[in-house]
Design an enzyme around this catalytic site. Structure first.
Site, PDB file in Angstrom:
ATOM      1  N   ASN A  71      49.944  26.261  53.917  1.00 43.93           N
ATOM      2  CA  ASN A  71      50.176  25.607  52.618  1.00 43.93           C
ATOM      3  C   ASN A  71      49.895  24.109  52.686  1.00 43.93           C
ATOM      4  O   ASN A  71      50.144  23.389  51.723  1.00 43.93           O
ATOM      5  CB  ASN A  71      51.614  25.857  52.108  1.00 43.93           C
ATOM      6  CG  ASN A  71      52.668  25.274  53.031  1.00 43.93           C
ATOM      7  OD1 ASN A  71      52.349  24.746  54.092  1.00 43.93           O
ATOM      8  ND2 ASN A  71      53.931  25.371  52.620  1.00 43.93           N
ATOM      9  N   SER A 103      59.957  27.728  71.345  1.00 39.03           N
ATOM     10  CA  SER A 103      60.043  26.387  71.932  1.00 39.03           C
ATOM     11  C   SER A 103      61.034  26.373  73.087  1.00 39.03           C
ATOM     12  O   SER A 103      62.025  27.123  73.086  1.00 39.03           O
ATOM     13  CB  SER A 103      60.516  25.423  70.842  1.00 39.03           C
ATOM     14  OG  SER A 103      60.900  24.190  71.396  1.00 39.03           O
ATOM     15  N   LYS A 120      64.352  28.630  65.751  1.00 33.93           N
ATOM     16  CA  LYS A 120      63.589  29.287  66.830  1.00 33.93           C
ATOM     17  C   LYS A 120      64.440  30.367  67.508  1.00 33.93           C
ATOM     18  O   LYS A 120      63.946  31.444  67.834  1.00 33.93           O
ATOM     19  CB  LYS A 120      63.115  28.259  67.862  1.00 33.93           C
ATOM     20  CG  LYS A 120      62.078  27.271  67.315  1.00 33.93           C
ATOM     21  CD  LYS A 120      60.800  27.953  66.867  1.00 33.93           C
ATOM     22  CE  LYS A 120      59.819  27.021  66.203  1.00 33.93           C
ATOM     23  NZ  LYS A 120      58.724  27.695  65.487  1.00 33.93           N
ATOM     24  N   TYR A 156      66.492  23.001  63.296  1.00 32.96           N
ATOM     25  CA  TYR A 156      65.141  23.404  63.719  1.00 32.96           C
ATOM     26  C   TYR A 156      65.229  24.308  64.955  1.00 32.96           C
ATOM     27  O   TYR A 156      64.657  25.397  64.988  1.00 32.96           O
ATOM     28  CB  TYR A 156      64.273  22.177  64.031  1.00 32.96           C
ATOM     29  CG  TYR A 156      63.027  22.544  64.814  1.00 32.96           C
ATOM     30  CD1 TYR A 156      61.968  23.197  64.189  1.00 32.96           C
ATOM     31  CD2 TYR A 156      62.916  22.289  66.188  1.00 32.96           C
ATOM     32  CE1 TYR A 156      60.834  23.578  64.906  1.00 32.96           C
ATOM     33  CE2 TYR A 156      61.797  22.664  66.913  1.00 32.96           C
ATOM     34  CZ  TYR A 156      60.757  23.299  66.265  1.00 32.96           C
ATOM     35  OH  TYR A 156      59.648  23.684  66.984  1.00 32.96           O
TER      36      TYR A 156
HETATM   37  P1  NAD Z   1      52.121  21.484  62.654  1.00 34.82           P
HETATM   38  O1  NAD Z   1      53.079  20.957  61.670  1.00 34.82           O
HETATM   39  O2  NAD Z   1      50.969  20.614  63.040  1.00 34.82           O
HETATM   40  O3  NAD Z   1      51.541  22.889  62.184  1.00 34.82           O
HETATM   41  C1  NAD Z   1      52.295  23.812  61.435  1.00 34.82           C
HETATM   42  C2  NAD Z   1      51.456  24.241  60.243  1.00 34.82           C
HETATM   43  O4  NAD Z   1      52.209  25.184  59.477  1.00 34.82           O
HETATM   44  C3  NAD Z   1      51.075  23.086  59.317  1.00 34.82           C
HETATM   45  O5  NAD Z   1      49.700  23.113  59.088  1.00 34.82           O
HETATM   46  C4  NAD Z   1      51.877  23.370  58.036  1.00 34.82           C
HETATM   47  O6  NAD Z   1      51.193  22.913  56.896  1.00 34.82           O
HETATM   48  C5  NAD Z   1      52.032  24.876  58.102  1.00 34.82           C
HETATM   49  N1  NAD Z   1      53.195  25.424  57.385  1.00 34.82           N
HETATM   50  C6  NAD Z   1      54.503  25.077  57.514  1.00 34.82           C
HETATM   51  N2  NAD Z   1      55.268  25.827  56.705  1.00 34.82           N
HETATM   52  C7  NAD Z   1      54.434  26.687  56.060  1.00 34.82           C
HETATM   53  C8  NAD Z   1      54.614  27.713  55.090  1.00 34.82           C
HETATM   54  N3  NAD Z   1      55.818  27.999  54.588  1.00 34.82           N
HETATM   55  N4  NAD Z   1      53.529  28.390  54.652  1.00 34.82           N
HETATM   56  C9  NAD Z   1      52.298  28.107  55.131  1.00 34.82           C
HETATM   57  N5  NAD Z   1      52.057  27.141  56.036  1.00 34.82           N
HETATM   58  C10 NAD Z   1      53.115  26.437  56.499  1.00 34.82           C
HETATM   59  O7  NAD Z   1      52.964  21.905  63.953  1.00 34.82           O
HETATM   60  P2  NAD Z   1      52.470  22.316  65.407  1.00 34.82           P
HETATM   61  O8  NAD Z   1      52.860  21.218  66.341  1.00 34.82           O
HETATM   62  O9  NAD Z   1      51.068  22.782  65.370  1.00 34.82           O
HETATM   63  O10 NAD Z   1      53.456  23.519  65.678  1.00 34.82           O
HETATM   64  C11 NAD Z   1      53.069  24.870  65.502  1.00 34.82           C
HETATM   65  C12 NAD Z   1      54.230  25.769  65.837  1.00 34.82           C
HETATM   66  O11 NAD Z   1      54.650  25.516  67.172  1.00 34.82           O
HETATM   67  C13 NAD Z   1      55.480  25.568  64.973  1.00 34.82           C
HETATM   68  O12 NAD Z   1      56.074  26.826  64.767  1.00 34.82           O
HETATM   69  C14 NAD Z   1      56.360  24.691  65.834  1.00 34.82           C
HETATM   70  O13 NAD Z   1      57.716  24.844  65.514  1.00 34.82           O
HETATM   71  C15 NAD Z   1      56.039  25.230  67.215  1.00 34.82           C
HETATM   72  N6  NAD Z   1      56.295  24.281  68.302  1.00 34.82           N
HETATM   73  C16 NAD Z   1      55.719  23.049  68.269  1.00 34.82           C
HETATM   74  C17 NAD Z   1      55.971  22.143  69.294  1.00 34.82           C
HETATM   75  C18 NAD Z   1      55.362  20.761  69.274  1.00 34.82           C
HETATM   76  O14 NAD Z   1      55.879  19.877  69.967  1.00 34.82           O
HETATM   77  N7  NAD Z   1      54.309  20.487  68.541  1.00 34.82           N
HETATM   78  C19 NAD Z   1      56.824  22.505  70.351  1.00 34.82           C
HETATM   79  C20 NAD Z   1      57.389  23.780  70.354  1.00 34.82           C
HETATM   80  C21 NAD Z   1      57.117  24.667  69.317  1.00 34.82           C
HETATM   81  C1  UD1 Z   2      60.950  17.255  71.139  1.00 30.24           C
HETATM   82  C2  UD1 Z   2      61.827  17.969  70.151  1.00 30.24           C
HETATM   83  C3  UD1 Z   2      62.085  19.391  70.616  1.00 30.24           C
HETATM   84  C4  UD1 Z   2      60.778  20.124  70.893  1.00 30.24           C
HETATM   85  C5  UD1 Z   2      60.035  19.318  71.954  1.00 30.24           C
HETATM   86  C6  UD1 Z   2      58.725  19.985  72.337  1.00 30.24           C
HETATM   87  C7  UD1 Z   2      63.220  16.156  69.268  1.00 30.24           C
HETATM   88  C8  UD1 Z   2      64.597  15.543  69.249  1.00 30.24           C
HETATM   89  N1  UD1 Z   2      63.091  17.247  70.040  1.00 30.24           N
HETATM   90  O1  UD1 Z   2      61.700  17.040  72.289  1.00 30.24           O
HETATM   91  O2  UD1 Z   2      62.802  20.102  69.643  1.00 30.24           O
HETATM   92  O3  UD1 Z   2      61.032  21.416  71.385  1.00 30.24           O
HETATM   93  O4  UD1 Z   2      59.782  18.000  71.432  1.00 30.24           O
HETATM   94  O5  UD1 Z   2      57.657  19.429  71.688  1.00 30.24           O
HETATM   95  O6  UD1 Z   2      62.303  15.712  68.589  1.00 30.24           O
HETATM   96  N2  UD1 Z   2      60.839   9.138  74.206  1.00 30.24           N
HETATM   97  C9  UD1 Z   2      60.933   7.755  74.325  1.00 30.24           C
HETATM   98  N3  UD1 Z   2      60.532   7.001  73.264  1.00 30.24           N
HETATM   99  C10 UD1 Z   2      60.032   7.525  72.113  1.00 30.24           C
HETATM  100  C11 UD1 Z   2      59.930   8.959  72.007  1.00 30.24           C
HETATM  101  C12 UD1 Z   2      60.360   9.719  73.070  1.00 30.24           C
HETATM  102  O7  UD1 Z   2      61.377   7.244  75.344  1.00 30.24           O
HETATM  103  O8  UD1 Z   2      59.701   6.787  71.182  1.00 30.24           O
HETATM  104  C13 UD1 Z   2      61.251   9.970  75.353  1.00 30.24           C
HETATM  105  C14 UD1 Z   2      62.384  10.938  75.033  1.00 30.24           C
HETATM  106  O9  UD1 Z   2      63.628  10.329  75.267  1.00 30.24           O
HETATM  107  C15 UD1 Z   2      62.068  12.079  76.020  1.00 30.24           C
HETATM  108  C16 UD1 Z   2      60.533  12.063  76.135  1.00 30.24           C
HETATM  109  O10 UD1 Z   2      60.144  10.754  75.701  1.00 30.24           O
HETATM  110  O11 UD1 Z   2      62.598  11.808  77.290  1.00 30.24           O
HETATM  111  C17 UD1 Z   2      59.849  13.101  75.263  1.00 30.24           C
HETATM  112  O12 UD1 Z   2      60.330  12.961  73.925  1.00 30.24           O
HETATM  113  P1  UD1 Z   2      59.690  13.787  72.713  1.00 30.24           P
HETATM  114  O13 UD1 Z   2      58.209  13.658  72.744  1.00 30.24           O
HETATM  115  O14 UD1 Z   2      60.398  13.363  71.470  1.00 30.24           O
HETATM  116  O15 UD1 Z   2      60.009  15.304  73.066  1.00 30.24           O
HETATM  117  P2  UD1 Z   2      61.441  15.995  73.388  1.00 30.24           P
HETATM  118  O16 UD1 Z   2      62.547  15.043  73.299  1.00 30.24           O
HETATM  119  O17 UD1 Z   2      61.264  16.732  74.656  1.00 30.24           O
END
Ligand code: NAD
Ligand code: UD1
Length: 342
Positions: free
Chosen positions: A33, A126, A155, A151
């Site tokens: 979306n 995650s 998961k 959030y």
């Molecule tokens: P992102 O926000 O870049 O991508 C998610 C996409 O889903 C977006 O394009 C958004 O527009 C779409 N979306 C959200 N809700 C929707 C809905 N109701 N209908 C249709 N589209 C929808 O995020 P990402 O980093 O690519 O993450 C992808 C997945 O991985 C997510 O489920 C996220 O929770 C999970 N995840 C991400 C991380 C991370 O750090 N990036 C870590 C662990 C898990």
């Molecule tokens: C984040 C998400 C978590 C997700 C994970 C994986 C939050 C609170 N948690 O965690 O739900 O599963 O990413 O993508 O967002 N840091 C700094 N300065 C900054 C930003 C981060 O020092 O400006 C440090 C943090 O304290 C941490 C590390 O960098 O030690 C990574 O941080 P971040 O990238 O936010 O990821 P997570 O905290 O692991």
């Protein structure tokens, strides 16, 4: 060749996975979306692959729209479900928005695949499900701790919904991938992460600071029980992560899965501290980063990294790209964004 529905496919991890799917000659339909991504991502994908995936703009949390999507795409072989909202801080202030979006979307996807007889599903989970682990590295049997954000709770609930759905419906074969910290971008710098507003995550904050968009990086805490006192995480290159999805898909399609619901850690198995990430970034970019050490960020844990042996053994997948490859590709992407925006 299979036909794959990729929900959230214009997002950060989804777009990199779509590239790998197209490169392997799979047919791809993206459903998104665009709430946290841009339609322009399709141009980047097309430039890399020479092919443009089909795109459907749809809110998957809308059950009627989701039913229509599945009834017009009857010939799908698998679904990779990335679509979700992911901002931890926002979820604390707007829990219902997160439960509605992430849980309704998942239920609609499960109902859609069940109705259409699609048997293969991959879900984005995650490492947040482990909370503050008692022992490192974490394996897939490390206990899931109570979530510290709505959030994170979406998961955990999603994994329970999937496990219970698979236990009553043996026709569904699902793999949940527990991502650690995805970073970096495609080597072409045509696709990458597009954080909205001020980034919460470390690497986008570093690259935006180096590019002059932010004044200074705050290093959250230098008194953790880690080798240099700063937080330790398992950063994984987004292209390695995309390959993990390909490996999971191959396992499902080949019907090699041992049970119809499997869970895998997807990380590198290496923990890197915030200071190591900064040092790697400075080395590959040649930019001296402005940073200061400040108090811990509420809710952060000292350290987490994965035991990845289960994924290596069962999926035949292992991350290949190191921290320098992650920081240099993230920097190349940031520079390409800045040059586009002038
Ligand atoms: P992102 O926000 O870049 O991508 C998610 C996409 O889903 C977006 O394009 C958004 O527009 C779409 N979306 C959200 N809700 C929707 C809905 N109701 N209908 C249709 N589209 C929808 O995020 P990402 O980093 O690519 O993450 C992808 C997945 O991985 C997510 O489920 C996220 O929770 C999970 N995840 C991400 C991380 C991370 O750090 N990036 C870590 C662990 C898990
Ligand atoms: C984040 C998400 C978590 C997700 C994970 C994986 C939050 C609170 N948690 O965690 O739900 O599963 O990413 O993508 O967002 N840091 C700094 N300065 C900054 C930003 C981060 O020092 O400006 C440090 C943090 O304290 C941490 C590390 O960098 O030690 C990574 O941080 P971040 O990238 O936010 O990821 P997570 O905290 O692991």
């Amino acid at each position: 060749m299979a036909k794959i529905l990729v929900t959230g496919g214009t997002g950060y991890i989804g777009s990199h996975t779509v590239v790998e799917l197209l490169k392997s000659n799979h047919e791809v339909v993206i459903a998104d979306n665009l709430i946290n991504s841009s339609i322009d991502v399709l141009d980047g994908i097309e430039k890399i692959c020479g092919k443009r995936p089909d795109f459907v703009k749809i809110d998957l949390a809308d059950s009627k729209a989701a039913r229509d999507l599945f009834s017009t795409h009857k010939d799908l072989d698998a679904v990779i479900h990335f679509a979700a909202l992911k901002a931890v801080g926002e979820s604390v202030n707007h829990p219902l928005k997160y439960y509605r979006n992430n849980i309704f979307s998942l239920i609609n996807v499960i109902e859609g695949i069940t109705k259409q007889g699609i048997s293969h599903l991959i879900f984005s989970s995650s490492c947040t499900v482990y909370g503050l682990p008692d022992r490192l590295p974490v394996t897939e049997s490390t206990p899931v701790k109570s979530a510290n954000s709505p959030y994170g709770n979406t998961k955990q609930i999603a994994e329970e919904i999937l496990s219970e759905s698979c236990s009553v419906n043996k026709n569904i074969n699902c793999i949940s991938l527990r991502y650690f910290n995805p970073v970096g971008a495609h080597e072409s710098a045509l696709i990458g992460e597009l954080p909205l507003g001020v980034p919460n995550n470390l690497l986008p904050f570093i690259t935006q600071t180096a590019a002059g968009l932010r004044e200074q990086l705050s290093v959250f805490g230098d008194d953790y029980d880690t080798p240099d006192g700063t937080g330790v995480r398992d950063y994984i290159h987004v292209v390695d992560l995309a390959h993990a999805h390909m490996a999971a898909l191959d396992r499902l399609i080949a019907q090699n899965n041992d049970t119809n619901y499997e869970v895998y850690n997807v990380g590198t198995g290496n923990g890197h501290s915030v200071m190591e990430v900064i040092q790697s970034f400075e080395k590959v970019s040649g930019v001296e980063l402005s940073y200061k050490k400040v108090a811990r960020r509420e809710g952060d844990i000292a350290a987490i990294y994965a035991d990845t042996s289960f994924a290596e053994q069962k999926l035949g997948w292992k991350a290949k790209l190191n921290l320098d490859a992650m920081t240099s590709s993230a920097w190349k992407w940031e520079q390409s964004l800045r040059s586009k925006k002038g």
